[in-house]
Design a protein around this motif. Sequence first.
Motif, PDB file in Angstrom:
ATOM      1  N   ILE A   9     -27.254 -18.065  -9.050  1.00 10.44           N
ATOM      2  CA  ILE A   9     -28.606 -17.970  -8.488  1.00 10.44           C
ATOM      3  C   ILE A   9     -29.262 -16.668  -8.930  1.00 10.44           C
ATOM      4  O   ILE A   9     -30.439 -16.646  -9.341  1.00 10.44           O
ATOM      5  CB  ILE A   9     -28.550 -18.060  -6.942  1.00 10.44           C
ATOM      6  N   GLU A  10     -28.509 -15.558  -8.865  1.00 11.51           N
ATOM      7  CA  GLU A  10     -29.041 -14.250  -9.259  1.00 11.51           C
ATOM      8  C   GLU A  10     -29.469 -14.242 -10.723  1.00 11.51           C
ATOM      9  O   GLU A  10     -30.427 -13.549 -11.087  1.00 11.51           O
ATOM     10  CB  GLU A  10     -27.988 -13.169  -9.015  1.00 11.51           C
ATOM     11  N   ARG A  11     -28.777 -14.995 -11.557  1.00 10.96           N
ATOM     12  CA  ARG A  11     -29.090 -15.017 -12.992  1.00 10.96           C
ATOM     13  C   ARG A  11     -30.076 -16.132 -13.354  1.00 10.96           C
ATOM     14  O   ARG A  11     -30.254 -16.438 -14.534  1.00 10.96           O
ATOM     15  CB  ARG A  11     -27.794 -15.182 -13.790  1.00 10.96           C
ATOM     16  N   ASP A  12     -30.677 -16.751 -12.339  1.00 17.51           N
ATOM     17  CA  ASP A  12     -31.692 -17.803 -12.540  1.00 17.51           C
ATOM     18  C   ASP A  12     -31.132 -19.030 -13.259  1.00 17.51           C
ATOM     19  O   ASP A  12     -31.865 -19.725 -13.976  1.00 17.51           O
ATOM     20  CB  ASP A  12     -32.914 -17.246 -13.310  1.00 17.51           C
ATOM     21  N   HIS A  13     -29.871 -19.305 -13.041  1.00 18.42           N
ATOM     22  CA  HIS A  13     -29.280 -20.527 -13.579  1.00 18.42           C
ATOM     23  C   HIS A  13     -29.103 -21.597 -12.504  1.00 18.42           C
ATOM     24  O   HIS A  13     -28.660 -22.710 -12.799  1.00 18.42           O
ATOM     25  CB  HIS A  13     -27.912 -20.232 -14.199  1.00 18.42           C
ATOM     26  N   TYR A  67     -30.659 -22.967  -8.330  1.00 18.90           N
ATOM     27  CA  TYR A  67     -31.731 -22.859  -7.338  1.00 18.90           C
ATOM     28  C   TYR A  67     -31.324 -23.597  -6.062  1.00 18.90           C
ATOM     29  O   TYR A  67     -30.506 -24.534  -6.087  1.00 18.90           O
ATOM     30  CB  TYR A  67     -33.039 -23.432  -7.877  1.00 18.90           C
ATOM     31  N   ASP A 101     -29.414 -25.413 -12.921  1.00 24.77           N
ATOM     32  CA  ASP A 101     -30.578 -25.736 -13.759  1.00 24.77           C
ATOM     33  C   ASP A 101     -30.094 -25.906 -15.197  1.00 24.77           C
ATOM     34  O   ASP A 101     -29.901 -24.919 -15.918  1.00 24.77           O
ATOM     35  CB  ASP A 101     -31.612 -24.618 -13.638  1.00 24.77           C
ATOM     36  N   SER A 156     -31.651 -24.133 -18.158  1.00 24.88           N
ATOM     37  CA  SER A 156     -31.457 -22.685 -18.320  1.00 24.88           C
ATOM     38  C   SER A 156     -30.297 -22.355 -19.246  1.00 24.88           C
ATOM     39  O   SER A 156     -30.091 -21.190 -19.584  1.00 24.88           O
ATOM     40  CB  SER A 156     -31.206 -22.033 -16.956  1.00 24.88           C
TER      41      SER A 156
END
Length: 493
Positions: A132-136, A138, A147, A150
């Motif tokens: 989540i922290e690395r935007d992979h 949600y 995701d 990503s």
Amino acid sequence: MPLSVTNTLTGEREPFEPQDPDSVLLYYCGLTVSDDAHLGHARSWVQVDVMHRWLEHLGYSVRHVENFTDVNEKIVARVGSDELGTDEQSVAMHYISSVIEDMRGLNLKRASVYPRVSEHVPEIIDLIERLIERDHAYVSNGSVYFDVSSFPEYGKLSGQNLEAMESQGPEAERAEKKAPQDFALWKAGPVDPETVAEHRDGDPAAVEAEGQTWDAPWGEGRPGWHIECSAMSMAHLDESIDIHVGGQDLVFPHHENEIAQSEAATGHQFAKYWLHVNLLETEGEKMSTSLENFFTVKTALDELGTNAVRMFLLSAQYRQSQTYSEGTIEEAIERWDRLERAYDRAVDAADSPDAYATEVDETLRATISDQQAAFRAAMNDDFNTRGALAALFEIVGAVNEHVTDRDRYDYEGLHEAIEAFETLGGEVFGFVFAGTSRDGEVELAAELIEELLSVRESRREAGDYESADRIRDRLSELGVEVQDTDQGPEFRL
């Protein structure tokens, strides 16, 4: 010839070069413990066992991790049935015990550790937080999804095309996801009753079961299937490992998703070599619990014995498909019998007064030397157990030819043959020859059997044939073949 393997990740045959030249990190995707194991599972177990044994034979230290998936909708669906227990963990514990019994019955080397999902939820939550922290990943309605867009390399293991992919996960998840290809890392709340009913063949049964849940930063729920193996592999091996093994049916989505979530979280290659064991088929279909066309490991061991089962499962190289049938099983039984008899003949001849230090059979010695080299070449050729067995049976033929119609035996040649059988057949292929064992178990068993046969003989001499027959029948049930001869009773394990 050094070891080379066929890497599913690249589609190429590659020389095997672990990260550490002295050790190997190996992860095998273990069972979801919702039923007894069958021969399809045993095929992967035995093939991985021989990989482990061969790597150690080559001089590597092997750290072998194999998980138990004890958190799953299929397990919840068994709650309350067949007196398995009233909660998910009770059912899981029942089948974990069953699986361990089967593993020991198959003479598998113990893995370094057998982690369970239920004891690694903190590591799973930590890994999801990193994603989540690395935007992979949600959060959506208390669930967490990876995701796929990503991770640009998604599909590199299976060759999947993102645009052509169907939605992953059950229909209830699809409205929560940004894209159909995204997959669940964490599922909010308990197990959906409809999902449980589906695994009960549509019958909701009398017992209502929701399964375990855990608290997480995004809400109470349960881990998704794919995230568990990444977390347990990292916990007990490293962020990057040498070999990841599993069944061919796990390439997509399970292993593809493992790569995506692991490498997105760490920035490192997850596994260098991906090896996949092909399916065991029966009547043209994959052997499967769901298809009800399976032969359990317990039944196979009871009816055939450890050595015949291993002989059958090693008769095809791991990447080849294999067929279970009456004919292939009969062939395995006959081949084990040939190998065992050759070993026994070699031992009997070497231990007889007719074995001489000055007797030399050049053909026997040359065959043993050549076929040991052929065995090594086959095993280094992508763990080709079929080719290695062929080499072992060339030694069988040479031994049989040497001891037939001969008055003087080549002791050194026979000694080399015995060592080849015990090293290649025993230590590498995991066969157990009478007179050899793990920690002397077979020798002790033989002594106990002889004592029982002595009791049986005394019963027969006293005219108590009913008791004598009961002893023989019980020995037969335990896999001991008793044959009465003019010289007295003989037995074979």
